[in-house]
Design a protein around this motif. Structure first.
Motif, PDB file in Angstrom:
ATOM      1  N   ALA A 106      -5.403  30.423  75.452  1.00 29.91           N
ATOM      2  CA  ALA A 106      -5.058  29.476  76.519  1.00 29.91           C
ATOM      3  C   ALA A 106      -4.627  30.181  77.808  1.00 29.91           C
ATOM      4  O   ALA A 106      -4.941  29.725  78.908  1.00 29.91           O
ATOM      5  N   ILE A 107      -3.911  31.288  77.689  1.00 30.37           N
ATOM      6  CA  ILE A 107      -3.415  31.949  78.894  1.00 30.37           C
ATOM      7  C   ILE A 107      -4.382  33.024  79.402  1.00 30.37           C
ATOM      8  O   ILE A 107      -4.059  33.750  80.343  1.00 30.37           O
ATOM      9  N   GLY A 108      -5.546  33.107  78.784  1.00 31.12           N
ATOM     10  CA  GLY A 108      -6.516  34.099  79.237  1.00 31.12           C
ATOM     11  C   GLY A 108      -6.132  35.516  78.861  1.00 31.12           C
ATOM     12  O   GLY A 108      -6.487  36.477  79.559  1.00 31.12           O
ATOM     13  N   ALA A 109      -5.405  35.665  77.761  1.00 27.13           N
ATOM     14  CA  ALA A 109      -5.078  37.006  77.276  1.00 27.13           C
ATOM     15  C   ALA A 109      -6.336  37.660  76.717  1.00 27.13           C
ATOM     16  O   ALA A 109      -7.313  36.983  76.390  1.00 27.13           O
ATOM     17  N   GLY A 110      -6.278  38.998  76.624  1.00 29.15           N
ATOM     18  CA  GLY A 110      -7.408  39.706  76.038  1.00 29.15           C
ATOM     19  C   GLY A 110      -7.383  39.636  74.528  1.00 29.15           C
ATOM     20  O   GLY A 110      -8.421  39.574  73.874  1.00 29.15           O
ATOM     21  N   GLY A 111      -6.193  39.639  73.965  1.00 27.27           N
ATOM     22  CA  GLY A 111      -6.106  39.611  72.518  1.00 27.27           C
ATOM     23  C   GLY A 111      -4.689  39.810  72.045  1.00 27.27           C
ATOM     24  O   GLY A 111      -3.745  39.808  72.842  1.00 27.27           O
ATOM     25  N   LEU A 112      -4.569  39.970  70.732  1.00 27.42           N
ATOM     26  CA  LEU A 112      -3.269  40.102  70.076  1.00 27.42           C
ATOM     27  C   LEU A 112      -3.219  41.455  69.370  1.00 27.42           C
ATOM     28  O   LEU A 112      -4.108  41.782  68.578  1.00 27.42           O
ATOM     29  N   ILE A 113      -2.188  42.215  69.674  1.00 25.69           N
ATOM     30  CA  ILE A 113      -1.998  43.519  69.041  1.00 25.69           C
ATOM     31  C   ILE A 113      -0.867  43.394  68.029  1.00 25.69           C
ATOM     32  O   ILE A 113       0.254  43.033  68.393  1.00 25.69           O
ATOM     33  N   LEU A 114      -1.179  43.646  66.766  1.00 33.87           N
ATOM     34  CA  LEU A 114      -0.196  43.506  65.692  1.00 33.87           C
ATOM     35  C   LEU A 114       0.369  44.880  65.366  1.00 33.87           C
ATOM     36  O   LEU A 114      -0.370  45.778  64.951  1.00 33.87           O
ATOM     37  N   VAL A 115       1.663  45.020  65.563  1.00 35.43           N
ATOM     38  CA  VAL A 115       2.309  46.309  65.386  1.00 35.43           C
ATOM     39  C   VAL A 115       3.155  46.278  64.117  1.00 35.43           C
ATOM     40  O   VAL A 115       3.828  45.292  63.831  1.00 35.43           O
TER      41      VAL A 115
ATOM     42  N   GLY B 109      -9.606  28.686  66.067  1.00 35.41           N
ATOM     43  CA  GLY B 109     -10.828  29.321  66.563  1.00 35.41           C
ATOM     44  C   GLY B 109     -10.580  30.564  67.395  1.00 35.41           C
ATOM     45  O   GLY B 109     -11.490  31.352  67.645  1.00 35.41           O
ATOM     46  N   ALA B 110      -9.343  30.754  67.842  1.00 38.68           N
ATOM     47  CA  ALA B 110      -9.059  31.902  68.710  1.00 38.68           C
ATOM     48  C   ALA B 110      -9.165  33.228  67.963  1.00 38.68           C
ATOM     49  O   ALA B 110      -9.273  34.282  68.577  1.00 38.68           O
ATOM     50  N   ILE B 111      -9.166  33.183  66.631  1.00 35.62           N
ATOM     51  CA  ILE B 111      -9.406  34.413  65.865  1.00 35.62           C
ATOM     52  C   ILE B 111     -10.760  35.009  66.255  1.00 35.62           C
ATOM     53  O   ILE B 111     -10.969  36.217  66.169  1.00 35.62           O
ATOM     54  N   PHE B 112     -11.659  34.162  66.722  1.00 35.07           N
ATOM     55  CA  PHE B 112     -12.994  34.642  67.095  1.00 35.07           C
ATOM     56  C   PHE B 112     -13.114  34.970  68.580  1.00 35.07           C
ATOM     57  O   PHE B 112     -14.034  35.660  68.988  1.00 35.07           O
ATOM     58  N   THR B 113     -12.222  34.427  69.391  1.00 32.26           N
ATOM     59  CA  THR B 113     -12.383  34.631  70.836  1.00 32.26           C
ATOM     60  C   THR B 113     -11.414  35.671  71.381  1.00 32.26           C
ATOM     61  O   THR B 113     -11.670  36.274  72.411  1.00 32.26           O
ATOM     62  N   GLN B 114     -10.274  35.862  70.674  1.00 34.08           N
ATOM     63  CA  GLN B 114      -9.324  36.887  71.086  1.00 34.08           C
ATOM     64  C   GLN B 114      -9.638  38.194  70.362  1.00 34.08           C
ATOM     65  O   GLN B 114     -10.082  38.171  69.207  1.00 34.08           O
ATOM     66  N   ARG B 115      -9.405  39.338  71.007  1.00 34.60           N
ATOM     67  CA  ARG B 115      -9.515  40.605  70.292  1.00 34.60           C
ATOM     68  C   ARG B 115      -8.278  40.756  69.416  1.00 34.60           C
ATOM     69  O   ARG B 115      -7.198  40.251  69.762  1.00 34.60           O
ATOM     70  N   LEU B 116      -8.449  41.450  68.330  1.00 30.81           N
ATOM     71  CA  LEU B 116      -7.368  41.598  67.359  1.00 30.81           C
ATOM     72  C   LEU B 116      -7.228  43.071  67.029  1.00 30.81           C
ATOM     73  O   LEU B 116      -8.212  43.740  66.705  1.00 30.81           O
ATOM     74  N   VAL B 117      -5.994  43.569  67.145  1.00 25.57           N
ATOM     75  CA  VAL B 117      -5.748  44.986  66.874  1.00 25.57           C
ATOM     76  C   VAL B 117      -4.604  45.107  65.881  1.00 25.57           C
ATOM     77  O   VAL B 117      -3.644  44.343  65.937  1.00 25.57           O
TER      78      VAL B 117
END
Lengths: 264, 264
Positions: free
Chosen positions: B141-150, B167-175
């Motif tokens: 929603a906020i136009g982030a690039g993705g979620l980084i899990l530390v 559905g954002a699991i497919f549109t956001q990058r995940l690290v």
């Protein structure tokens, strides 16, 4: 009164365990909450459990002593039991060392004073108890007066909602009402009704919020009915930069609630 | 390839069902997602399921046809089965009429380009899959690039996280990365690390955010370790007007994320 329970088949254990189910909560008009912190929030907000259940494996703590004293002073019951039995009651493998049984509150509209707070959160047909508890928690943070549940929402007294509220179930006022009851009550005094909406809405930042401001979010999958949005004084929208067209309901309430807080 | 499964004891049913458990997902490096909308988000983001499972009770829909064609074109498998068996696979009483099996993505830091987006969300030791999915949804929603899990977070490929992501699991990058790996990567280029914090923090509104801005929230019960906060470029705090001293992690990320979006 104090007593000890050592057997799983004790009828009190069975009763306490039954409070995890809505049907039994409604019959008993009681609910369960766990943890020293949460029960201390309750006590300091004037809510003392009718029954306090303590694990024999607990550590001594002055707040625990204060709770026990408050319960006994109110002629409640203090029960000691094993960690295993407490786990069975709360349904958690690693239960906290303490749980309390509270009388359900009166959740009628007449119990709240709209001018007691600048913000109130309102949820319509909110189905997820975690979202409901999170909204209570957010309400506490933004200085809201309470949460008004409109139409058929999750049970605010469920273990999940109470847990997610992190104690705010005791500090926020809680109301359950039908939509027409709520609107009729609202229009009987001052109050601005603001919907998080996609239809006919203005940007949420800088919108003309006014206290007491009632922030309304809709059902998780359907959003708000169009007629409900039309009845609002203000419809605001948050930017949606991606593919999705909505936020999680508790997230929408929080983003909007913090914006209202900053602008009032 | 197309085939039909009518028996509960079919080994494919057993296999698909096993993907609800993390252990089996890790072995297979595959995960499950359900629903036409979510699978369409996936397809339009270039992610086609390796296996598509359809209920025989489904209604025809052009998006469903498009999905079937994409799967077959990619030499995947289309399985038709009964609503009962689909319910067994997804673990839901009322399953959607469609589910897909996807290959897990590469979640190494090297897969992301920091300048591809002005905001990135970062979560440390986030344990609740619902919170994780909600953060992905908010990121979209906020136009982030993705979620980084530390550090040790919930599994982003769990059914609960995938569902909550809408559905954002497919549109956001995940690290997924260890803290030291992440910091070392971050400091190898531009990027501002901002913590939602109570220690030594400035008000979150009007703070000097800069892109690419990495918004960091900590574990649900512990918050961020002090050393992690100290490593941040900026520590910001949200007003807490009530008794509680923290927000739900996904709520904190959203309130802060929207503020960063408005100020960049």
């Amino acid at each position: 009164m104090r007593r000890e329970i050592t057997g799983f088949s004790n009828p009190t254990v069975k009763y306490l365990r039954s409070l995890r189910e809505k049907k039994h909560r409604k019959q008993a008009r009681q609910f369960l909450a766990e943890g020293l912190r949460l029960l201390t929030d309750a006590r300091e907000s004037g809510r003392v459990p009718e029954t306090l259940v303590l694990s024999t494996a607990r550590d001594a703590h002055p707040l625990l002593t204060a709770l026990e004293e408050a319960v006994l002073a109110a002629r409640g019951e203090v029960i000691e039991t094993t960690p295993d039995i407490l786990a069975k009651i709360t349904g958690k493998d690693n239960p906290q060392a303490i749980a309390g049984v509270f009388a359900e509150f009166d959740t009628s509209l007449e119990t709240i004073e709209r001018d007691a707070a600048p913000i109130w959160l309102v949820a319509q047909a909110l189905r997820d108890p975690g979202n409901l508890g999170t909204m209570l928690r957010t309400g506490d943070a933004i200085g809201a007066g309470g949460l008004i549940l409109v139409d058929d929402c999750a049970d605010p007294f469920s273990v999940e909602a109470v847990r997610a509220s992190m104690g705010a179930i005791f500090t926020q006022r809680l109301v359950q009402a039908r939509w027409d009851e709520f609107v009729s009550w609202l229009r009987g005094g001052s109050g601005q009704l603001v919907a998080a909406s996609l239809r006919n809405a203005v940007p949420y930042r800088g919108a003309p919020y006014a206290a007491p401001c009632f922030v309304l979010v809709g059902n998780e999958s359907q959003g708000l009915p169009e007629a409900y949005e039309a009845a609002c004084d203000l419809r605001v929208t948050m930017p949606m930069k991606g593919r999705a067209d909505s936020l999680n309901a508790a997230v929408a309430a929080a983003v909007l609630g913090y914006e209202v807080l900053a602008s009032l």
